[in-house]
Design a protein around this motif. Structure first.
Motif, PDB file in Angstrom:
ATOM      1  N   LEU A   1       0.828  -1.210   0.000  1.00  0.00           N
ATOM      2  CA  LEU A   1       0.000   0.000   0.000  1.00  0.00           C
ATOM      3  C   LEU A   1       0.859   1.256   0.000  1.00  0.00           C
ATOM      4  O   LEU A   1       0.526   2.247  -0.652  1.00  0.00           O
ATOM      5  N   ALA A   2       2.012   1.220   0.737  1.00  0.00           N
ATOM      6  CA  ALA A   2       2.859   2.402   0.836  1.00  0.00           C
ATOM      7  C   ALA A   2       3.604   2.685  -0.457  1.00  0.00           C
ATOM      8  O   ALA A   2       4.044   3.813  -0.682  1.00  0.00           O
ATOM      9  N   CYS A   3       3.737   1.679  -1.304  1.00  0.00           N
ATOM     10  CA  CYS A   3       4.538   1.838  -2.518  1.00  0.00           C
ATOM     11  C   CYS A   3       3.712   1.951  -3.791  1.00  0.00           C
ATOM     12  O   CYS A   3       4.197   2.463  -4.793  1.00  0.00           O
TER      13      CYS A   3
ATOM     14  N   THR B   1      -1.416   3.905  -7.132  1.00  0.00           N
ATOM     15  CA  THR B   1      -2.777   3.619  -7.590  1.00  0.00           C
ATOM     16  C   THR B   1      -3.578   2.922  -6.507  1.00  0.00           C
ATOM     17  O   THR B   1      -4.743   3.271  -6.242  1.00  0.00           O
ATOM     18  N   LEU B   2      -2.940   1.921  -5.881  1.00  0.00           N
ATOM     19  CA  LEU B   2      -3.617   1.205  -4.805  1.00  0.00           C
ATOM     20  C   LEU B   2      -3.902   2.126  -3.629  1.00  0.00           C
ATOM     21  O   LEU B   2      -4.966   2.050  -3.000  1.00  0.00           O
ATOM     22  N   LEU B   3      -2.942   3.011  -3.325  1.00  0.00           N
ATOM     23  CA  LEU B   3      -3.128   3.938  -2.208  1.00  0.00           C
ATOM     24  C   LEU B   3      -4.301   4.875  -2.473  1.00  0.00           C
ATOM     25  O   LEU B   3      -5.153   5.089  -1.600  1.00  0.00           O
ATOM     26  N   ILE B   4      -4.364   5.444  -3.707  1.00  0.00           N
ATOM     27  CA  ILE B   4      -5.466   6.354  -4.046  1.00  0.00           C
ATOM     28  C   ILE B   4      -6.799   5.613  -3.991  1.00  0.00           C
ATOM     29  O   ILE B   4      -7.805   6.119  -3.477  1.00  0.00           O
ATOM     30  N   GLY B   5      -6.804   4.386  -4.536  1.00  0.00           N
ATOM     31  CA  GLY B   5      -8.038   3.594  -4.515  1.00  0.00           C
ATOM     32  C   GLY B   5      -8.485   3.286  -3.101  1.00  0.00           C
ATOM     33  O   GLY B   5      -9.681   3.371  -2.774  1.00  0.00           O
TER      34      GLY B   5
ATOM     35  N   MET C   1     -12.822   6.962   2.121  1.00  0.00           N
ATOM     36  CA  MET C   1     -13.596   8.206   2.150  1.00  0.00           C
ATOM     37  C   MET C   1     -15.049   7.949   1.774  1.00  0.00           C
ATOM     38  O   MET C   1     -15.973   8.548   2.366  1.00  0.00           O
ATOM     39  N   LEU C   2     -15.261   7.066   0.798  1.00  0.00           N
ATOM     40  CA  LEU C   2     -16.626   6.750   0.395  1.00  0.00           C
ATOM     41  C   LEU C   2     -17.388   6.079   1.527  1.00  0.00           C
ATOM     42  O   LEU C   2     -18.557   6.438   1.812  1.00  0.00           O
ATOM     43  N   VAL C   3     -16.732   5.121   2.179  1.00  0.00           N
ATOM     44  CA  VAL C   3     -17.384   4.448   3.311  1.00  0.00           C
ATOM     45  C   VAL C   3     -17.627   5.418   4.451  1.00  0.00           C
ATOM     46  O   VAL C   3     -18.704   5.407   5.087  1.00  0.00           O
ATOM     47  N   LEU C   4     -16.658   6.297   4.700  1.00  0.00           N
ATOM     48  CA  LEU C   4     -16.815   7.272   5.771  1.00  0.00           C
ATOM     49  C   LEU C   4     -17.957   8.240   5.472  1.00  0.00           C
ATOM     50  O   LEU C   4     -18.769   8.559   6.354  1.00  0.00           O
TER      51      LEU C   4
END
Length: 792
Positions: A576-578, A581-585, A591-594
């Motif tokens: 995830l840290a590297c 694309t995965l980080l943004i997703g 954010m959507l769930v929140l």
């Protein structure tokens, strides 16, 4: 025995022993128990030795006698070094219980007498540098492989007792002149494979002796001083020794002679059966003049001269070089000299191997030389070579050349026009320790398979290089590479040494492009442990351990500082840290769930209301913590604050308020006591803080009022009366539990846990209801509350 004595085996033998054919490793491995007591001024053997001792070194002490009792209990002893002591007599029977003793060094003592006795396992005996008149020989030496002697006189019969002994090596120190000047003695040494004579270093060679050895294979002579007058003495000495067909190797150490005598020596040996002639430390005295040399048919294969010096500086260079350049042998080695040049042979040469290491040759060596067409190996290490282009030109007529070593020079490639010319037969090229840069890859032999470029100034392999398809092994260690070179243009590369460079983030595609890689050494680079290194570490971890050398020991993080010296195999960072694309997703999903959760809570659970409540309550709690309790209690102005719905105001004003005020109870009502200009919430908080009690008139109308719930919430969390019974609940009308909204969980809890007063419908019960109300205020009525508060 002290801890200092219990050391690992250190093969620290006397100087004379280094010439013996003794391989110490045959005696034991590193686990052998050994004792080093050398140089401790001992007068006898240590008494606290372990019976398991295998190696004992008591050299350089003051031991003058060896007693049976001091040595007999060492039943496992294999090596005993007694050199450099004061022993004068020795009876070999003292070793009769040392059945495993193989190596005995008694050199540099004062021995003049030895009493013979069989020593079962003894293989190597050194009796050199003692006080024997004649060499001490015992028939019991029959089991020896190596015997080292020194003698001031060596007679014809002195070695007769061991004439039938099959020695692998016999070393004889000849300390002085022992034959009459015009007499020649005969000495038979029938069965030794190696014979080594060491003569006095300061005397002219004057030995007159015919030595007959049937099985001699290796002859070594040390400390030979010759001039033109006594040159023939050495030839006479060698005549019988070089007669047999078995002598293949002749070595002369520390030879000091004239150029004329050296040429005579070469001419003498040329027709002999000797195949290998080695001269170590050669000094030529007097001037060098041209000498006639007949290159007859010879069995000599190799001539090696190391450390060649001449005392005359003005001489004919051609006279010196011509003798060597025209030799009809296969291998010539002349190293560590001050030769500045070597002549090209005048006719097609038989040389297959030439080694001119550590001379002062320049780029003009073998320039336009076409007579070395048979040469296969050329070594020019440590010379004065500077121009790689000229070196290539030098080889173009060497049609058989396969191995070229020009390392440890100052080679550069300054020419950019045209292609370099090389012998197409070169497959092994050593260009290490020079001053070459990236351009060297455009000036290489077309068929080179092994290339050594370590310790240069190379930063990368140019991508447009297409002439290295045959390259299999590449050494570019100790350069300035910043990345691993791919194998796109190096399709046959299977061995890569690229340690000690400047590689911080190696490409993860290396292993995918280098499918044939069977050995790689890339350790000791300044790896930067970041996301870019993850794939490389993952790939290298899946490569077989025998492919990646020094993994994981030599592969450590250099940057950043927090990971410094961390092994690459221990460096871990999440996907995830590297993965951007995965980080943004992931962030988007969170954010959507929140957002969905907040929306649900706002719509279904009235989240804003709870947030406002928490905010106001936090402010109240902060104020309560910063104001002393006594001060808060002094601000109390009312006996009770009444909270009710506007729909129930008629009952409050017509029934509740008159009955309470008749009893002298001070009441706070929102319509008459709320301060104008302050918020409703702030007024509610002030009224609850200024009242001892809070009366809540509960009804279905109360449940529907948001402000009533505020009042209930703050009254229940009245801080300075925390834990006190400060709430009075009056149930004006029945409230079904299922009609109370979920956000009023506090009201549900209070009604479930606390006793409340229910307003009776029958008038007959009203008196009891008012009595209970008065009882709730009974303890507080006597308190003095200022009258002016009632007027608000």
């Amino acid at each position: 025995m002290t801890a200092e004595d219990k050391k690992p085996i250190v093969r620290n033998f006397p100087v004379g022993v280094t010439t013996l054919l003794v391989t110490i490793s045959q005696f034991s491995a590193e686990s052998v128990f050994s004792v080093d007591c050398s140089g401790k001024r001992l007068t006898r053997l240590p008494e606290d030795l372990s019976p398991q001792t295998k190696v004992l070194n008591v050299s350089h002490n003051n031991i003058s006698d060896l007693q049976f009792s001091a040595i007999s209990f060492l039943s496992e002893l294999e090596i005993l070094i007694l050199s450099h002591n004061g022993i004068q007599q020795l009876d070999l029977s003292v070793f009769r219980f040392n059945q495993d003793l193989e190596y005995l060094d008694l050199s540099h003592n004062q021995l003049w007498k030895i009493s013979c006795h069989p020593v079962v396992s003894l293989k190597h005996l050194d009796l050199s540098y003692n006080d024997f008149g004649a060499p001490p020989i015992c028939k019991e030496f029959g089991s020896l492989r190596q015997l080292t002697l020194s003698a001031t006189k060596l007679g014809q019969l002195d070695l007769l007792p061991i004439a039938d002994v099959h020695l692998s090596s016999l070393l004889v120190y000849v300390e002085g002149y022992y034959a009459k000047r015009n007499e020649t003695e005969s000495l038979q040494i029938l069965n030794t494979k190696k014979l080594h004579f060491i003569f006095h270093p300061d005397s002219l060679f004057s030995i007159r002796m015919n030595i007959s050895v049937n099985t001699l294979e290796v002859l070594e002579l040390t400390n030979i001083k010759l001039n033109d007058e006594n040159c023939h003495v050495l030839m006479n000495f060698l005549s019988e020794l070089t007669r047999g067909p078995h002598l293949l190797n002749l070595t002369l150490n520390h030879l000091e002679t004239t150029w004329k005598c050296l040429v005579i020596l070469f001419q003498f040996l040329w027709p002999k059966p000797v195949e290998y002639l080695n001269i170590y430390s050669l000094i030529i005295i007097k001037t060098i003049k041209e000498e006639y040399f007949k290159y007859s048919k010879t069995t000599l294969k190799a001539l090696t001269i190391e450390h060649f010096r001449y005392r005359e500086f003005l001489f004919s260079q051609n006279a010196l070089y011509f003798v060597f350049s025209e030799m009809n042998i296969m291998m010539l080695t002349i190293t560590d000299t001050t030769f500045i040049h070597m002549l090209c042979p005048q006719k097609p040469s038989t040389f297959k191997f030439l080694n001119f290491t550590q001379n002062v040759f320049t780029d003009s060596i073998f320039e336009n030389c076409s007579t070395l067409s048979r040469l296969e190996t050329l070594i020019l290490q440590k010379n004065g070579l500077k121009d790689l282009f000229k070196i290539g030109l030098m080889t173009q007529h060497m049609l058989s050349l396969e191995v070229l070593d020009v390392s440890h020079n100052t080679l550069e490639l300054n020419r950019h026009e045209g292609n370099c010319a090389w012998a197409e037969s070169i497959v092994v090229l050593d260009l290490s320790s020079n001053m070459l840069t990236d351009s060297v890859f455009r000036c290489l032999p077309p068929k080179v398979t092994v290339l050594d470029l370590h310790n240069n100034r190379i930063k990368s392999i140019p991508k447009d290089v297409t002439s290295l398809e045959a390259l299999e092994e590449l050494n570019v260690a100790f350069n300035s590479f910043t990345d691993l070179p791919g194998c796109g243009t190096l399709g046959s590369l299977s061995v890569l040494l690229i340690a000690h460079n400047a590689i911080s983030q190696p490409s993860e595609k290396f292993f995918s492009t280098c499918q044939r890689m069977r050995s790689m050494k890339a350790g000791n680079n300044p790896f930067q442990c970041s996301c870019e290194l993850r794939d490389f570490i993952k790939n290298i971890s899946h490569v077989p351990s025998d492919v990646v050398e020094d993994w994981p020991e030599a592969y450590n993080c250099a940057y950043p500082e927090s990971y410094k010296d961390t092994a690459l195999k221990d460096f871990h960072v999440s996907e995830l840290a590297c993965n951007t694309t995965l980080l943004i997703g992931t962030v988007g999903i969170i954010m959507l769930v929140l957002t969905a959760t907040v929306t649900f809570m706002c719509i279904c659970l009235d989240l804003p209301w709870y947030l406002r409540m928490v905010c106001q309550w936090t402010q109240t709690r902060y104020r309560a913590r910063n104001i002393p309790l006594e001060e808060l209690q002094r601000n109390v102005q009312f006996h009770a604050f009444i909270s009710y719905s506007e729909h129930d105001s008629a009952w409050v004003k017509n029934e509740l308020l008159p009955n309470l005020e008749r009893e002298g109870i001070r009441i706070c009502l929102h319509e008459r006591n709320f301060v104008a200009g302050k918020s409703i919430v702030e007024n509610i908080i002030n009224c609850t803080e200024q009242s001892y009690k809070s009366i809540f008139v509960l009804s279905p109308n109360f449940v529907q009022s948001e402000w009533c719930h505020y009042e209930l919430y703050f009254a229940h969390h009245k801080l300075f009366h925390e834990g006190a019974d400060n709430l009075i609940l009056i149930l004006l009308e029945s409230i079904p539990q299922n009609t109370i909204p979920s956000k009023y969980h506090k009201l549900k809890a209070l009604m479930a846990k606390r006793t409340y007063l229910e307003w009776p419908k029958e008038k007959s019960k009203h008196g009891l209801f008012w009595a209970n109300i008065r009882a709730a205020f009974n303890t507080k009525l006597a308190l003095q509350i200022p009258d002016e508060t009632q007027g608000h």
